[in-house]
Design a protein around this motif. Structure first.
Motif, short mmCIF file in Angstrom:
data_model
loop_
_atom_site.label_atom_id
_atom_site.label_comp_id
_atom_site.label_asym_id
_atom_site.label_seq_id
_atom_site.Cartn_x
_atom_site.Cartn_y
_atom_site.Cartn_z
N ALA A 145 0.38 -2.96 -9.41
CA ALA A 145 -0.03 -1.60 -9.78
C ALA A 145 -1.34 -1.63 -10.55
O ALA A 145 -2.22 -0.79 -10.33
N LEU A 146 -1.50 -2.60 -11.44
CA LEU A 146 -2.70 -2.66 -12.28
C LEU A 146 -3.97 -2.92 -11.48
O LEU A 146 -5.05 -2.46 -11.87
N VAL A 147 -3.87 -3.65 -10.37
CA VAL A 147 -5.06 -3.95 -9.57
C VAL A 147 -5.20 -3.01 -8.38
O VAL A 147 -6.03 -3.24 -7.51
N SER A 148 -4.42 -1.95 -8.36
CA SER A 148 -4.46 -0.97 -7.25
C SER A 148 -4.31 -1.65 -5.90
O SER A 148 -5.07 -1.41 -4.95
N ALA A 149 -3.31 -2.50 -5.79
CA ALA A 149 -3.09 -3.27 -4.57
C ALA A 149 -2.76 -2.40 -3.37
O ALA A 149 -2.88 -2.85 -2.24
N GLY A 150 -2.36 -1.16 -3.59
CA GLY A 150 -2.06 -0.26 -2.48
C GLY A 150 -3.29 0.25 -1.76
O GLY A 150 -3.19 0.83 -0.68
N ASP A 151 -4.47 0.02 -2.33
CA ASP A 151 -5.71 0.51 -1.71
C ASP A 151 -6.13 -0.33 -0.51
O ASP A 151 -6.89 0.14 0.33
N THR A 152 -5.72 -1.58 -0.45
CA THR A 152 -6.07 -2.47 0.66
C THR A 152 -4.84 -2.65 1.54
O THR A 152 -3.77 -2.95 1.04
N LEU A 153 -4.99 -2.46 2.82
CA LEU A 153 -3.89 -2.54 3.79
C LEU A 153 -2.76 -1.58 3.42
O LEU A 153 -1.60 -1.87 3.66
N GLY A 154 -3.12 -0.48 2.80
CA GLY A 154 -2.14 0.51 2.41
C GLY A 154 -2.77 1.89 2.33
O GLY A 154 -3.95 2.07 2.59
N LEU A 155 -1.98 2.85 1.93
CA LEU A 155 -2.42 4.24 1.87
C LEU A 155 -2.80 4.67 0.45
O LEU A 155 -2.87 5.87 0.17
N GLY A 156 -3.03 3.72 -0.44
CA GLY A 156 -3.29 4.03 -1.84
C GLY A 156 -4.47 4.94 -2.10
O GLY A 156 -4.38 5.87 -2.90
N ARG A 157 -5.59 4.69 -1.44
CA ARG A 157 -6.78 5.53 -1.65
C ARG A 157 -6.51 6.96 -1.18
O ARG A 157 -6.87 7.92 -1.85
N TRP A 158 -5.91 7.08 -0.01
CA TRP A 158 -5.58 8.41 0.51
C TRP A 158 -4.62 9.12 -0.44
O TRP A 158 -4.81 10.27 -0.78
N TRP A 159 -3.58 8.41 -0.87
CA TRP A 159 -2.56 8.97 -1.75
C TRP A 159 -3.19 9.46 -3.05
O TRP A 159 -2.88 10.56 -3.53
#
Length: 187
Positions: free
Chosen positions: A160-174
């Protein structure tokens, strides 16, 4: 470590070049390593959910899945706990509310990690669940205090601290949705 360069003008003709190290989490390789770790840990949670739901014959015997009428908490909480919290966990074994919370937790944390969304909530809930699972078997079988539950708890917080959802995931969109902009803790 990657370096970034910044040029600063001081006065009319003096130019100072400042070179600062870029954090390793900004390198593409590091972002992909964190993303793969996120997906792997997400699969650990999602697999536990699926195995307990359907009784796939791994940790949950065939025919004993939740859909077959089995309890996802009863077997472990009735027999495995030891140490100072054993009585507390024994009392939770097979309780319908505990089954529901446990299964919703496994599914929600696993889905959030796989999709790369809701990483803060997934980290908090996942770390709490993992620490509870660790306290159920104190002391751990192969170490004085450390086991995989604590390592996974640290890992999920790091994700969570490194925003791991932004790569190969929908984190940026979310993060860009109106809901998350209004309620940033959902990021």
């Amino acid at each position: 470590m990657a370096l970034s360069e910044h040029k600063t003008h001081v006065g009319r003709s003096t130019l100072i070049r400042v070179v600062t190290p870029k954090p390793l989490t900004e390198s593409p390789a590091a972002r992909y390593v964190w993303a793969v770790a996120r997906l792997a840990l997400g699969w650990v949670f999602l697999w536990a959910f699926l195995d307990k739901l359907f009784g796939l014959g791994h940790a949950t015997p065939a025919g004993k899945g939740w859909l077959d009428g089995g309890s996802p908490t009863e077997g472990f909480l009735a027999h495995a706990p030891k140490g100072p919290f054993a009585g507390f966990y024994n009392d939770l074994a097979g309780a319908a509310w505990a089954d529901w919370l446990f299964m919703l937790g496994l599914a929600g944390i696993g889905a959030a990690l796989i999709l790369g969304i809701g990483m803060r909530i997934a980290a908090a809930a996942g770390a709490a669940l993992l620490v509870m699972m660790w306290t159920a078997v104190l002391p751990p079988e192969n170490n004085v205090f450390m086991d995989d539950h604590l390592i996974y708890a640290v890992l999920i917080i790091g994700l969570a601290l490194v925003s791991a959802g932004d790569t190969l995931g929908l984190g940026r969109w979310w993060a860009g949705t109106a809901l998350v902009k209004r309620l940033p803790f959902l990021k």
